[in-house]
Scaffold this motif. Structure first.
Motif, PDB file in Angstrom:
ATOM      1  N   UNK A  18       6.866   0.904  -0.885  1.00  0.00           N
ATOM      2  CA  UNK A  18       5.513   0.872  -0.972  1.00  0.00           C
ATOM      3  C   UNK A  18       4.807  -0.328  -0.298  1.00  0.00           C
ATOM      4  N   UNK A  19       5.589  -1.343  -0.555  1.00  0.00           N
ATOM      5  CA  UNK A  19       5.118  -3.124   0.099  1.00  0.00           C
ATOM      6  C   UNK A  19       5.246  -2.633   1.619  1.00  0.00           C
ATOM      7  N   UNK A  20       6.183  -2.238   2.076  1.00  0.00           N
ATOM      8  CA  UNK A  20       6.617  -1.855   3.433  1.00  0.00           C
ATOM      9  C   UNK A  20       5.394  -0.836   4.080  1.00  0.00           C
ATOM     10  N   UNK A  21       5.023   0.078   3.138  1.00  0.00           N
ATOM     11  CA  UNK A  21       4.085   1.010   3.765  1.00  0.00           C
ATOM     12  C   UNK A  21       2.635   0.536   3.815  1.00  0.00           C
ATOM     13  N   UNK A  22       2.555  -0.398   2.903  1.00  0.00           N
ATOM     14  CA  UNK A  22       1.190  -1.404   2.902  1.00  0.00           C
ATOM     15  C   UNK A  22       0.980  -2.080   4.173  1.00  0.00           C
ATOM     16  N   UNK A  23       2.182  -2.812   4.584  1.00  0.00           N
ATOM     17  CA  UNK A  23       2.222  -3.779   5.846  1.00  0.00           C
ATOM     18  C   UNK A  23       1.906  -2.689   6.870  1.00  0.00           C
ATOM     19  N   UNK A  24       2.537  -1.702   6.910  1.00  0.00           N
ATOM     20  CA  UNK A  24       2.472  -0.649   8.057  1.00  0.00           C
ATOM     21  C   UNK A  24       1.259  -0.136   8.269  1.00  0.00           C
ATOM     22  N   UNK A  25       0.435   0.187   7.036  1.00  0.00           N
ATOM     23  CA  UNK A  25      -0.896   0.492   7.255  1.00  0.00           C
ATOM     24  C   UNK A  25      -1.791  -0.629   7.869  1.00  0.00           C
ATOM     25  N   UNK A  26      -1.439  -1.785   7.558  1.00  0.00           N
ATOM     26  CA  UNK A  26      -2.232  -2.929   8.168  1.00  0.00           C
ATOM     27  C   UNK A  26      -1.660  -3.230   9.898  1.00  0.00           C
ATOM     28  N   UNK A  27      -0.711  -2.973  10.169  1.00  0.00           N
ATOM     29  CA  UNK A  27      -0.069  -3.267  11.400  1.00  0.00           C
ATOM     30  C   UNK A  27       1.037  -2.548  11.787  1.00  0.00           C
ATOM     31  N   UNK A  28       0.526  -1.309  12.147  1.00  0.00           N
ATOM     32  CA  UNK A  28       1.728  -0.375  12.396  1.00  0.00           C
ATOM     33  C   UNK A  28       2.879  -0.876  13.321  1.00  0.00           C
ATOM     34  N   UNK A  29       2.350  -1.231  14.519  1.00  0.00           N
ATOM     35  CA  UNK A  29       3.261  -1.576  15.458  1.00  0.00           C
ATOM     36  C   UNK A  29       4.562  -2.571  15.107  1.00  0.00           C
ATOM     37  N   UNK A  30       3.838  -3.635  14.403  1.00  0.00           N
ATOM     38  CA  UNK A  30       4.774  -4.689  14.108  1.00  0.00           C
ATOM     39  C   UNK A  30       5.841  -4.279  12.952  1.00  0.00           C
ATOM     40  N   UNK A  31       5.490  -3.234  12.122  1.00  0.00           N
ATOM     41  CA  UNK A  31       6.377  -2.805  11.057  1.00  0.00           C
ATOM     42  C   UNK A  31       7.296  -1.492  11.049  1.00  0.00           C
ATOM     43  N   UNK A  32       6.889  -0.838  12.215  1.00  0.00           N
ATOM     44  CA  UNK A  32       7.462   0.389  12.521  1.00  0.00           C
ATOM     45  C   UNK A  32       9.224   0.343  12.522  1.00  0.00           C
TER      46      UNK A  32
END
Length: 87
Positions: A18-32
């Motif tokens: 869930x925390x990773x998905x939160x980060x992904x929502x904020x900055x998709x390309x950096x977390x993908x």
């Protein structure tokens, strides 16, 4: 509400997803890459957390402009998610 502690990802417990998905929502390309390593590594396996993440990924994608939706669904310029087998 999803009980992520009961789900598995590529590294074991999916509690961190869930925390990773939160980060992904904020900055998709950096977390993908990190998200894919946990949910569908090497595009050939999937886990219970992989399927549990799909509704959230769909919501993230639908909130984006059409040309930006690929980050949530196929990882931008990466190949589509094909061939994921359940583990």
């Amino acid at each position: 509400m999803t009980d992520w502690s009961q789900l598995k990802d590529a590294f074991g417990s999916a509690e961190g997803v869930p925390a990773l998905l939160d980060r992904f929502e904020a900055a998709p390309s950096s977390v993908w890459p990190e998200l894919m390593d946990r949910l569908c590594p090497q595009l050939d396996s999937a886990f219970t957390a992989s399927f549990a993440a799909l509704p959230r990924l769909a919501r993230i994608a639908s909130a984006q402009e059409p040309e930006q939706r690929s980050w949530a669904l196929i990882g931008g310029d990466r190949a589509p998610l094909r061939g994921c087998g359940v583990r």
